[in-house]
Design a protein around this motif. Structure first.
Motif, PDB file in Angstrom:
ATOM      1  N   VAL A  44       0.857  -1.176   0.000  1.00  0.00           N
ATOM      2  CA  VAL A  44       0.000   0.000   0.000  1.00  0.00           C
ATOM      3  C   VAL A  44       0.898   1.232   0.000  1.00  0.00           C
ATOM      4  O   VAL A  44       1.755   1.386   0.873  1.00  0.00           O
ATOM      5  CB  VAL A  44      -0.929   0.008   1.226  1.00  0.00           C
ATOM      6  CG1 VAL A  44      -1.774   1.279   1.250  1.00  0.00           C
ATOM      7  CG2 VAL A  44      -1.808  -1.238   1.232  1.00  0.00           C
ATOM      8  N   PRO A 101       1.312   5.617  -0.394  1.00  0.00           N
ATOM      9  CA  PRO A 101       0.530   6.807  -0.046  1.00  0.00           C
ATOM     10  C   PRO A 101      -0.500   7.098  -1.132  1.00  0.00           C
ATOM     11  O   PRO A 101      -0.253   6.855  -2.309  1.00  0.00           O
ATOM     12  CB  PRO A 101       1.585   7.918   0.035  1.00  0.00           C
ATOM     13  CG  PRO A 101       2.853   7.189   0.364  1.00  0.00           C
ATOM     14  CD  PRO A 101       2.757   5.864  -0.332  1.00  0.00           C
ATOM     15  N   GLY A 102      -1.615   7.609  -0.727  1.00  0.00           N
ATOM     16  CA  GLY A 102      -2.660   7.912  -1.699  1.00  0.00           C
ATOM     17  C   GLY A 102      -4.059   7.680  -1.169  1.00  0.00           C
ATOM     18  O   GLY A 102      -4.813   8.615  -1.050  1.00  0.00           O
ATOM     19  N   PRO A 103      -4.411   6.444  -0.832  1.00  0.00           N
ATOM     20  CA  PRO A 103      -3.629   5.219  -0.992  1.00  0.00           C
ATOM     21  C   PRO A 103      -3.598   4.774  -2.457  1.00  0.00           C
ATOM     22  O   PRO A 103      -4.490   5.102  -3.229  1.00  0.00           O
ATOM     23  CB  PRO A 103      -4.373   4.209  -0.131  1.00  0.00           C
ATOM     24  CG  PRO A 103      -5.790   4.682  -0.127  1.00  0.00           C
ATOM     25  CD  PRO A 103      -5.754   6.174  -0.267  1.00  0.00           C
ATOM     26  N   GLN A 136      -4.097  -1.250   6.188  1.00  0.00           N
ATOM     27  CA  GLN A 136      -3.147  -0.233   5.688  1.00  0.00           C
ATOM     28  C   GLN A 136      -3.816   0.716   4.698  1.00  0.00           C
ATOM     29  O   GLN A 136      -3.537   1.913   4.691  1.00  0.00           O
ATOM     30  CB  GLN A 136      -1.962  -0.910   5.008  1.00  0.00           C
ATOM     31  CG  GLN A 136      -0.995  -1.584   5.976  1.00  0.00           C
ATOM     32  CD  GLN A 136       0.085  -2.322   5.198  1.00  0.00           C
ATOM     33  OE1 GLN A 136       0.700  -1.785   4.268  1.00  0.00           O
ATOM     34  NE2 GLN A 136       0.300  -3.572   5.552  1.00  0.00           N
ATOM     35  N   ILE A 137      -4.685   0.195   3.844  1.00  0.00           N
ATOM     36  CA  ILE A 137      -5.400   1.072   2.900  1.00  0.00           C
ATOM     37  C   ILE A 137      -6.249   2.067   3.683  1.00  0.00           C
ATOM     38  O   ILE A 137      -6.235   3.274   3.421  1.00  0.00           O
ATOM     39  CB  ILE A 137      -6.308   0.245   1.953  1.00  0.00           C
ATOM     40  CG1 ILE A 137      -5.474  -0.717   1.102  1.00  0.00           C
ATOM     41  CG2 ILE A 137      -7.134   1.172   1.056  1.00  0.00           C
ATOM     42  CD1 ILE A 137      -6.302  -1.655   0.222  1.00  0.00           C
ATOM     43  N   GLU A 180      -4.388   4.848   5.434  1.00  0.00           N
ATOM     44  CA  GLU A 180      -4.056   5.949   4.518  1.00  0.00           C
ATOM     45  C   GLU A 180      -5.253   6.869   4.319  1.00  0.00           C
ATOM     46  O   GLU A 180      -5.106   8.080   4.225  1.00  0.00           O
ATOM     47  CB  GLU A 180      -3.656   5.379   3.146  1.00  0.00           C
ATOM     48  CG  GLU A 180      -2.219   4.917   3.031  1.00  0.00           C
ATOM     49  CD  GLU A 180      -1.250   6.089   3.047  1.00  0.00           C
ATOM     50  OE1 GLU A 180      -1.590   7.160   2.483  1.00  0.00           O
ATOM     51  OE2 GLU A 180      -0.169   5.941   3.646  1.00  0.00           O
ATOM     52  N   ASP A 181      -6.439   6.230   4.198  1.00  0.00           N
ATOM     53  CA  ASP A 181      -7.645   7.018   3.938  1.00  0.00           C
ATOM     54  C   ASP A 181      -8.850   6.279   4.525  1.00  0.00           C
ATOM     55  O   ASP A 181      -9.349   5.328   3.927  1.00  0.00           O
ATOM     56  CB  ASP A 181      -7.833   7.202   2.420  1.00  0.00           C
ATOM     57  CG  ASP A 181      -9.139   7.919   2.096  1.00  0.00           C
ATOM     58  OD1 ASP A 181      -9.819   8.395   3.038  1.00  0.00           O
ATOM     59  OD2 ASP A 181      -9.477   7.983   0.902  1.00  0.00           O
TER      60      ASP A 181
END
Ligand SMILES: *[C@@H]1O[C@H](CO)[C@@H](O)[C@H](O)[C@H]1NC(C)=O
Ligand SMILES: *[C@@H]1O[C@H](CO)[C@@H](O)[C@H](O)[C@H]1NC(C)=O
Ligand SMILES: *[C@@H]1O[C@H](CO)[C@@H](O)[C@H](O)[C@H]1NC(C)=O
Ligand SMILES: *[C@@H]1O[C@H](CO)[C@@H](O)[C@H](O)[C@H]1NC(C)=O
Ligand SMILES: *[C@@H]1O[C@H](CO)[C@@H](O)[C@H](O)[C@H]1NC(C)=O
Ligand SMILES: *[C@@H]1O[C@H](CO)[C@@H](O)[C@H](O)[C@H]1NC(C)=O
Length: 609
Positions: A419, A421-423, A503-504, A507-508
């Motif tokens: 994963v 950044p962004g994600p 984890q996704i 990120e968001d």
């Protein structure tokens, strides 16, 4: 005194025991207190005959509902000159029989001798279950499950070691054991599962049953928990007639008269004559009730374990394609499990599945005029389990005019997705941590990011096929709670799958994530509980508020059950327009079965705006 009683006990174990009633021989537990001993002058009425013995009912019953008044006399010749309705006396040896160590025992009398006919032409009247007996318990199987048949750890006790006193009002196994060998009638019969290859099918009577779904099957659930012991398997008819091969879930059948019996790890009724369907249920499962909006505001997402799909036979591919076209109405994106490589189960090192998938999308095109694209990642040869040589894997098929891969960058068989950044995904698609020991001999999840028409942001999908329950023991078996096969593997797989999804969402938190597939586990058992707790995803059955009885995608033994699920992140739970299980397979008679799993379809707004 002490020495004397020891001597008497020793003599008692070798000498024969006289004038016992059948209830005394059976005792009030699972195992006979006289197992291994010879009993003489056992008197009873012959209620039924099989090719391998006779069934005797006591002429001097007790009033203890825990002790069966009937017993099986095992001998291929004993019945030769005897007739149902004869009252006889005989000598025999009490034994406990089972064909496999994880099954329950059947108490029987072997080596019959001194058979005397005392009278003939006596009336033989079956006990009507629920009228002449108590009602079958509907949720718990045995006191040894500690209240939860799905408890972890399992396999901690054996009924045959503990040999508990029967409690037929509370526990299903105790109820049926208390009627072992008895001639009974079951009224108002519903067939709850299609027959197996031996023409044996599960039934329930008209008694109060829990978990009854609208089609007539019994669905297991976390309530109580409810695993439906109020059921019996109908075995091979005693008169040599044959049970139907076309019966199926929800069919009504004529009253079944037969013998309550223990074999092959289950309680059976051995019917005097073949099961007769009186009112067949429909096998025509309604198709999904909604269709795609053609853009991110209403994307249809399907899920289907297509059971070992190889390039041949084409009939299997065509049958699945017909389901996709007509029952699922060509979803925009489908999570598929059990696509085999281009040479199917031939173990020749081939891992590519493009022939299989090309054949599938071509068949769907023929059936619907819809053109799908497909994507998958080959496993490393022979490392992902399933049918040997088949190299099953998950795949996606999708309609590129509505959804397409977001910045495609396919990973290899051994690349571990990450994963970013962004994600965003490092590999699109990519597999989750393929080297992790959680996936030994099992399928690595296939993760992808997608762009839907009109959407501002991608949505993420995790297509899973966790280890199967193979190696488990039966709900009616000796081992308690029953062994849930490969539970530890699924637990480890839940952890690894959850970590990736978490984890996704780290990120968001508003990321749109769909995890779907064949989890090979029920939503109320530890691996899935871990999965939902660690990811914060919600089961779409919960989101749409489907009644518990209607949550099923699979038929196993007596239960309809959900092994296949679709879980979504909070952003999608709030944007769910529909979710349906399409029972094209669980309602089918054996000939109509295309896969062992039912497909499901969801309608989601994935726009992310
Ligand atoms: C056998 O049992 C019957 C009652 O079931 C009794 O009348 C008879 O006397 C017994 N016979 C012997 C030899 O014990
Ligand atoms: C059945 O009866 C016949 C005729 O009396 C006899 O010859 C035969 O041995 C009997 N068979 C058995 C199994 O008792
Ligand atoms: C239960 O029985 C099985 C089969 O005989 C055996 O392998 C297992 O160890 C037993 N379990 C316990 C807890 O006694
Ligand atoms: C069978 O069904 C009939 C009619 O619905 C009902 O009256 C009867 O109580 C039922 N009997 C059993 C044993 O389920
Ligand atoms: C499968 O892929 C191979 C290698 O890329 C290619 O040669 C073959 O034409 C493909 N087959 C189909 C049916 O697409
Ligand atoms: C099939 O689809 C194509 C392209 O979407 C379209 O041009 C054609 O008219 C369709 N044919 C039928 C029979 O619907």
């Amino acid at each position: 005194m002490f020495a004397t009683s020891l001597v008497l006990a020793a003599i008692g174990s070798v000498l024969s025991v006289e004038a016992l009633t059948i209830a005394e021989i059976n005792g009030n537990k699972f195992l006979s207190p006289y197992s291994g001993q010879t009993v003489t002058n056992v008197t009873g009425l012959i209620t039924a005959k099989s090719s391998a013995g006779i069934f005797l009912r006591s002429t001097t019953p007790d009033d203890d509902p825990r002790t069966s008044e009937s017993i099986y006399v095992y001998s291929s010749t004993v019945g030769t000159n005897l007739t149902v309705g004869d009252i006889i006396s005989l000598d025999g040896k009490v034994s406990e029989y089972r064909s496999t160590a994880t099954y329950l025992y059947l108490t029987e009398l072997g080596s019959p001798k001194n058979v005397k006919v005392l009278s003939s032409g006596n009336a033989v009247t079956p006990l009507v279950i629920g009228e002449d007996t108590g009602l079958p318990p509907t949720s718990q199987y045995t006191s040894l499950d500690g209240g939860d048949i799905f408890a972890v750890p399992n396999g901690v006790a054996n009924i045959s070691s503990v040999n508990p006193v029967l409690d037929p009002t509370s526990y299903g196994l105790d109820f049926w054991e208390s009627l072992s060998g008895e001639l009974v009638t079951i009224k108002n019969v519903t067939i709850i599962a299609r027959p197996n290859s031996y023409r044996e099918s599960w039934i329930a009577g008209g008694w109060p049953a829990s978990g009854r779904n609208a089609h007539g099957g019994l669905t297991m659930s976390a309530k109580d928990p409810d695993a439906n012991p109020e059921t019996l398997m109908v075995g091979t008819p005693l008169d040599g007639t044959k049970n139907p091969t076309t019966s199926k879930m929800g069919d009504k059948a004529a009253d079944v008269m037969g013998i309550v019996y223990q074999q092959f790890g289950f309680y059976y009724i051995l019917p005097v004559t073949a099961l007769t369907v009186t009112a067949p249920a429909s096998a025509a499962a309604p198709p999904v009730s909604f269709t795609s909006k053609g853009n991110c505001k209403g994307v249809t997402i399907g899920d289907y374990n297509v059971e070992n799909m190889a390039p041949t036979p084409l009939s299997h591919i065509n049958a699945v394609a017909s389901h996709v076209a007509n029952a699922l109405k060509t979803p925009d994106l489908m999570f598929i499990q059990e696509i085999q490589d281009n040479t199917g189960p031939t173990d020749d090192g081939v891992v590519d599945a493009n022939k299989t998938l090309t054949a599938l999308v071509a068949a769907i095109k023929t059936a619907s005029n819809v053109t799908y694209s497909f994507v998958d990642i080959d496993p490393v040869n022979d490392l992902d389990g399933g049918q040997p040589g088949g190299n099953i894997r998950q795949a996606y098929i999708y309609r590129p005019e509505v959804v397409s891969l977001y910045n495609p960058n396919p990973g290899s068989s051994t690349d571990a997705n990450e994963v970013l950044p962004g994600p965003a995904l490092k590999f699109n698609p990519g597999r989750i941590d393929p080297a992790n020991s959680a996936w030994t001999v099992s399928r690595k999840p296939l993760v992808a990011a997608w762009k839907a028409k009109g959407a501002k942001k991608p949505f993420f999908t995790v297509n899973v096929h966790w280890s199967s329950k193979g190696g488990g023991t039966s709900y009616e078996g000796d081992v308690r709670p029953p062994v849930n096969g490969a539970l530890d593997a699924r637990q480890a797989q839940a952890e690894v799958t959850s970590d990736f999804i978490a984890q996704i969402l780290a990120e968001d938190p508003s990321a749109r994530v769909i995890a779907s597939g064949d989890f090979n586990e029920f939503s109320f058992v530890q691996p899935i509980e871990t999965f939902t707790a660690k990811t914060g995803l919600t089961d779409l059955d919960e989101v749409v508020g489907r009644p518990i009885e209607e949550r099923y995608t699979y038929l196993f033994d007596m239960n309809t059950q959900a092994l296949d699920h679709m879980f979504v992140s909070p952003a999608l739970a709030a944007n769910t327009k529909g979710y349906e299980h399409i029972h094209v397979n669980s309602w089918a008679a054996p000939k109509g079965v295309v896969s062992d799993h039912d497909p499901s379809v969801a309608l989601l707004n994935v726009c992310g705006c």
